[in-house]
Design a protein around this motif. Structure first.
Motif, PDB file in Angstrom:
ATOM      1  N   ASN A  20       0.839  -1.192   0.000  1.00 53.04           N
ATOM      2  CA  ASN A  20       0.000   0.000   0.000  1.00 53.04           C
ATOM      3  C   ASN A  20       0.878   1.248   0.000  1.00 53.04           C
ATOM      4  OD1 ASN A  20      -2.030  -1.893   0.376  1.00 53.04           O
ATOM      5  ND2 ASN A  20      -2.222  -1.493   2.576  1.00 53.04           N
TER       6      ASN A  20
ATOM      7  N   ASP B 132      -4.625   1.136  -1.894  1.00 48.99           N
ATOM      8  CA  ASP B 132      -4.299  -0.202  -1.392  1.00 48.99           C
ATOM      9  C   ASP B 132      -3.820  -1.077  -2.545  1.00 48.99           C
ATOM     10  OD1 ASP B 132      -5.171   0.489   1.143  1.00 48.99           O
ATOM     11  OD2 ASP B 132      -7.175  -0.365   0.862  1.00 48.99           O
ATOM     12  N   SER B 133      -2.874  -1.954  -2.240  1.00 46.42           N
ATOM     13  CA  SER B 133      -2.356  -2.904  -3.214  1.00 46.42           C
ATOM     14  C   SER B 133      -3.024  -4.261  -3.043  1.00 46.42           C
ATOM     15  CB  SER B 133      -0.842  -3.065  -3.037  1.00 46.42           C
ATOM     16  OG  SER B 133      -0.354  -4.160  -3.778  1.00 46.42           O
TER      17      SER B 133
ATOM     18  N   PRO C 155      -0.525  -6.504  -0.436  1.00 44.99           N
ATOM     19  CA  PRO C 155       0.029  -5.727   0.686  1.00 44.99           C
ATOM     20  C   PRO C 155       1.243  -6.417   1.270  1.00 44.99           C
ATOM     21  CG  PRO C 155      -1.968  -6.868   1.341  1.00 44.99           C
ATOM     22  CD  PRO C 155      -1.847  -7.041  -0.143  1.00 44.99           C
TER      23      PRO C 155
ATOM     24  N   VAL D 111      -6.189  -4.001   4.261  1.00 47.21           N
ATOM     25  CA  VAL D 111      -7.057  -2.907   3.833  1.00 47.21           C
ATOM     26  C   VAL D 111      -6.707  -1.678   4.661  1.00 47.21           C
ATOM     27  CG1 VAL D 111      -9.416  -2.082   3.611  1.00 47.21           C
ATOM     28  CG2 VAL D 111      -8.909  -4.502   3.225  1.00 47.21           C
ATOM     29  N   GLU D 112      -6.118  -0.704   4.013  1.00 51.39           N
ATOM     30  CA  GLU D 112      -5.731   0.528   4.697  1.00 51.39           C
ATOM     31  C   GLU D 112      -6.666   1.669   4.341  1.00 51.39           C
ATOM     32  OE1 GLU D 112      -1.907   3.625   4.878  1.00 51.39           O
ATOM     33  OE2 GLU D 112      -1.643   1.577   4.132  1.00 51.39           O
ATOM     34  N   HIS D 113      -6.971   1.817   3.054  1.00 48.66           N
ATOM     35  CA  HIS D 113      -7.794   2.935   2.584  1.00 48.66           C
ATOM     36  C   HIS D 113      -9.179   2.502   2.117  1.00 48.66           C
ATOM     37  CE1 HIS D 113      -4.054   5.178   2.625  1.00 48.66           C
ATOM     38  NE2 HIS D 113      -3.527   4.373   1.714  1.00 48.66           N
TER      39      HIS D 113
ATOM     40  N   SER E 278      -7.310   6.137  -1.354  1.00 53.39           N
ATOM     41  CA  SER E 278      -7.341   7.129  -0.277  1.00 53.39           C
ATOM     42  C   SER E 278      -7.944   8.424  -0.833  1.00 53.39           C
ATOM     43  CB  SER E 278      -5.919   7.399   0.218  1.00 53.39           C
ATOM     44  OG  SER E 278      -5.191   8.124  -0.780  1.00 53.39           O
TER      45      SER E 278
ATOM     46  N   THR F 121      -6.460  -3.170  -5.540  1.00 54.93           N
ATOM     47  CA  THR F 121      -7.492  -4.065  -5.015  1.00 54.93           C
ATOM     48  C   THR F 121      -8.758  -3.907  -5.864  1.00 54.93           C
ATOM     49  OG1 THR F 121      -8.331  -2.360  -3.526  1.00 54.93           O
ATOM     50  CG2 THR F 121      -6.618  -3.838  -2.655  1.00 54.93           C
TER      51      THR F 121
END
Length: 408
Positions: free
Chosen positions: A176, A181-182, A185, A191-193, A197, A220
């Protein structure tokens, strides 16, 4: 009935009936060569080493990289998107600064191909310039960009890279970053965003305003769908596989394929065996044994689980050996995924990208000099000259024109 698949069955039936006929094989070879020579062969994604343009990695040297001018010319490749790619690093001011230096170095090297060898290559910043380079008998060099990590949190950096030629931009790689998000990850929350974002969402609008073609590879599913919902232009996935063939997070689901096509975009099938070849029945046992050997927990959801915590040299060796657990992929495997995508979303929405110099390459297309192997396999399966032309370059140029039109 799909004419591609109908033609393919007819060709395969003919080959089966006359497998021992040299005349049939010679006719196929000659026809494929005529089609290849008449086609704009465009590779939508390849990487370069950091020292590209120097010593043995000078683009005029037929060296140990998978892409250089001699190989491009030998393979009849008329255009290639060279990526300004920097791998993920620490998301700190120091990390961003170091990544930016690498990105600047690679962009200079990409531009340098045409600047140093103007009789053999031309910088192509539009579809029309690609076609002009082909008409002049030169390789069209398209600067692209992958992994916004090197942009840090500064969207104005996009304008700077676009001003110097970048025309295709992908948000993420393995990990990410502050834009998105990639699908792969690494050492951070999966899951970050929740996709893009707020900065990434703003970047979609900025790239549309600049006429840049957005690359959704490695995002993603949420990131892909959000990019399509927010944008007003076609997108491309410059080097992606399909989950309907190999079910891994890096590949695109049918839902993503459908959404990309509905927006006029293109999925460029990647020549990377991990995304083309289904693991054998004993794959999980082999992965567990290898993980135990390098000191990782034997249990895993995906083979890369926890690998980010290994020392860099051990991680590199583990990744290399992990790839060896799969059989080698061939141009037939590549064409199987192309067939799947064509059947799902239509001939106008499928292309091909090598990912050379970053793990890409299959038996029959190991480097740019072997690009004819892809054409031959497509012709063997019944694809017409027009259809081969769309897959190799026509669809990509159409999507790029769509991105240019969105600029207005």
């Amino acid at each position: 009935m799909n004419p591609v698949l109908t033609d393919r069955r007819a060709v395969l039936a003919g080959l089966a009936a006359g497998a021992s006929s040299p005349a049939l094989a010679d006719d196929l070879e000659a026809r494929a060569r005529r089609i290849h020579a008449a086609t704009l062969v465009l590779d939508s994604h390849l990487d370069i080493p950091l020292d590209y343009g120097t010593g043995g990695h000078d683009p005029a040297v037929d060296g140990d990289t998978q892409v250089d001018l001699p190989k491009l010319e030998r393979g009849g490749v008329g255009a290639a998107a060279f990526a300004v790619f920097v791998p993920q690093g620490p998301r700190t001011p120091e990390g961003f600064a170091a990544a930016r230096v690498q990105a600047e170095t690679k962009l200079a090297a990409i531009r340098g191909i045409a600047e140093r060898y103007p009789l053999r290559a031309a910088l192509a910043l539009s579809p029309d310039q690609v076609l002009a380079a082909r008409k002049a008998g030169k390789v069209a060099v398209i600067p692209s960009f992958l992994n916004a990590y090197s942009l840090g949190t500064d969207l104005s950096a996009i304008d700077s890279f676009v001003a110097r030629g970048v025309r295709v931009l992908g948000f993420v790689h393995a990990g990410n970053n502050d834009l998105a998000d990639s699908s792969r990850p690494s050492g951070e929350p999966a899951v970050e965003h929740g996709g893009l974002s707020p900065l990434g969402k703003a970047a979609v609008g900025r790239l549309n305003a600049l006429g840049v073609l957005i690359d959704v590879s490695q995002l993603t599913p949420d990131g892909v769908l959000q990019t399509l919902a927010l944008g007003r232009a076609p997108v491309v996935a410059t080097h992606s596989g399909v989950r309907g063939v190999v079910d891994v997070p890096r590949n695109l689901s049918d839902r993503e394929l459908d959404a990309i096509a509905a927006k006029g975009g293109v999925v460029q099938i990647v020549a990377f065996k991990s995304y083309l070849v289904r693991p054998g029945a004993d794959y999980a046992d082999k992965v567990r044994a290898l993980r135990t050997e390098v000191g990782l927990p034997a249990a895993f959801v995906k083979p890369a689980d926890g690998a980010a915590g290994l020392p860099a040299d051990v991680r590199a060796d583990y990744t290399h050996r992990l790839g060896g657990l799969l059989r080698d992929a061939t141009v037939a495997d590549l064409a199987d995924s192309i067939d799947y995508a064509v059947k799902r979303i239509g001939i106008d929405h499928v292309g091909v990208g090598s990912d050379f110099n970053h793990g890409g390459g299959v038996t029959g297309w190991r480097n740019a000099g072997e690009a004819f192997g892809v054409t031959r396999e497509l012709v063997r399966r019944g694809y017409s000259q027009g259809q081969v032309g769309k897959i190799w370059g026509g669809n990509f140029l159409r999507a790029w024109r769509g991105a240019e039109a969105a600029k207005a």
